[in-house]
Design an enzyme around this catalytic site. Structure first.
Site, short mmCIF file in Angstrom:
data_model
loop_
_atom_site.label_atom_id
_atom_site.label_comp_id
_atom_site.label_asym_id
_atom_site.label_seq_id
_atom_site.Cartn_x
_atom_site.Cartn_y
_atom_site.Cartn_z
N SER A 145 -1.66 4.06 4.41
CA SER A 145 -3.05 3.38 3.61
C SER A 145 -3.69 2.41 4.67
CB SER A 145 -2.54 2.63 2.39
OG SER A 145 -1.42 1.80 2.76
N GLY A 146 -3.28 2.26 5.70
CA GLY A 146 -3.87 1.37 6.55
C GLY A 146 -3.56 -0.21 6.32
N HIS A 150 3.14 2.33 16.20
CA HIS A 150 2.81 0.91 15.70
C HIS A 150 2.96 -0.06 16.98
CE1 HIS A 150 3.32 0.49 11.19
NE2 HIS A 150 3.52 1.95 11.55
N ARG A 176 -0.45 -3.39 20.68
CA ARG A 176 -0.87 -3.71 22.01
C ARG A 176 -2.19 -4.72 22.25
NH1 ARG A 176 0.90 0.94 25.39
NH2 ARG A 176 2.93 0.30 24.43
N ALA A 198 10.32 -6.41 13.58
CA ALA A 198 10.17 -5.10 13.44
C ALA A 198 11.82 -4.67 12.76
CB ALA A 198 10.30 -4.38 14.51
N GLY A 258 1.04 -1.15 0.26
CA GLY A 258 -0.10 -0.08 -0.01
C GLY A 258 0.67 1.27 -0.04
#
Lengths: 181, 134
Positions: free
Chosen positions: A11-12, A48, A53, A32, A7
């Site tokens: 953009s999600g 992030h 969480r 990560a 994306g």
């Protein structure tokens, strides 16, 4: 299963990738890739972390040499790992002193193979940055060239290729095994 | 004419050659063309124009005027049924700082819209994967 989630910036795609990973297994790892360089990168990382969480991900930090990553063995029946993201990793490999330089995309591709061997399912997040109309410097061109090749190879190997626009998925490739999604 | 678009580095040309059975010798590269306004496209022997965005950019650099660019667009619209035009999408970034870049991406976008309206097929290639838009 291997999924590639792509994306534009913001953009999600991360949230979508997390949801996908959570559907696939209850044992969840998050790889990560971003190095803390300044306050801005720290804010992105914090955002992030906040988003993840309570979702049951164990975070591993790996900014270079994914091919050398040895993960703990699987504890339950199935495990999913979420790699976020291939485009950050490419920047690291290209520009950090110990990176793979001109062989970066190949190094990341073998890193993804290495990750795949160590879990049941893998979700890889990457970026779409290929439609800029401004003149590119040779460095930018090299980055785009390698990211394009990396994305294409990942897409060819993936069971699922999804482009996320404003949080909504566009499915470019979906293996018959994934019909239930 | 068939239009194939997509971002750079997406495998558009490879896909076109595989899907339509064309060879590298049948591909005219827009990057190599810097035509004068009165020149027509040297199409003999070719089945594919790659890098329409560069062909248009080179025309702008050569000082083509809008009526001349329109004539070029008309000649592209008249390409044979089995001819493929490949163009990089260049409208996905922030507004470019340079005036030339702004005019260029506008021209590329508008030309693609005009070609898509007349094309028998329009494809978008994403990560090497084809998506048929028309």
């Amino acid at each position: 299963m291997l999924a590639l989630v792509l994306g534009d910036a913001a953009s999600g795609k991360s949230e979508f990738a997390e949801k996908l990973a959570m559907q696939w297994a209850s044992e969840r790892y998050y790889i990560a890739t971003m190095q803390v360089a300044d306050a801005e990168s720290q804010r992105r990382i914090d955002r992030h972390r906040q988003m993840r969480r309570g979702k049951g991900f164990v975070t591993l930090e790996r900014s270079l040499d994914l091919a050398g990553l040895q993960m703990p063995s699987i504890e339950t029946a199935e495990r999913v790992a979420l790699l976020e993201c291939a485009s950050t990793l490419l920047g690291n490999e290209l520009y950090l002193p110990d990176g793979a330089a001109e062989k970066s995309w190949q190094a990341i591709l073998s890193g993804v193979n290495n990750l795949q061997r160590q879990q049941t399912h893998l979700v890889v997040v990457s970026n779409c940055v290929f439609a800029d109309g401004a003149s590119l410097s040779p460095e930018m061109h090299e980055y785009l060239y390698q990211l394009g090749l990396l994305n294409q190879h990942l897409a060819a190997a993936a069971d699922l290729v999804v482009e996320v626009c404003c949080g909504l998925p566009l499915y470019h490739k979906q293996s018959p095994l994934l019909k239930s999604l | 004419m068939i239009l194939v678009i997509g971002g750079s580095q997406q495998g558009k040309l490879n896909w076109v050659m595989q899907n339509f059975g064309y060879t590298p010798e049948q591909v005219l590269n827009g990057r190599d063309l810097a035509l004068q306004p009165e020149q027509s496209l040297p199409l003999a022997g070719f089945k594919v124009i790659n890098h329409l965005e560069s062909l248009l950019g080179n025309a702008l650099k050569q000082g083509w005027q809008s009526d001349e660019l329109l004539a070029l667009q008309t000649s592209l619209l008249q390409l044979p049924e089995d001819f493929v035009v490949i163009c990089n999408s260049v409208g996905g970034g922030l507004v470019p700082v340079e005036r030339f870049d702004r005019e260029w991406r506008e021209l590329v976008g508008r030309t693609c819209c005009a070609l898509a309206a007349e094309a028998s097929q329009v494809w978008r290639i994403f990560c090497g994967l084809p998506q048929r838009l028309k």
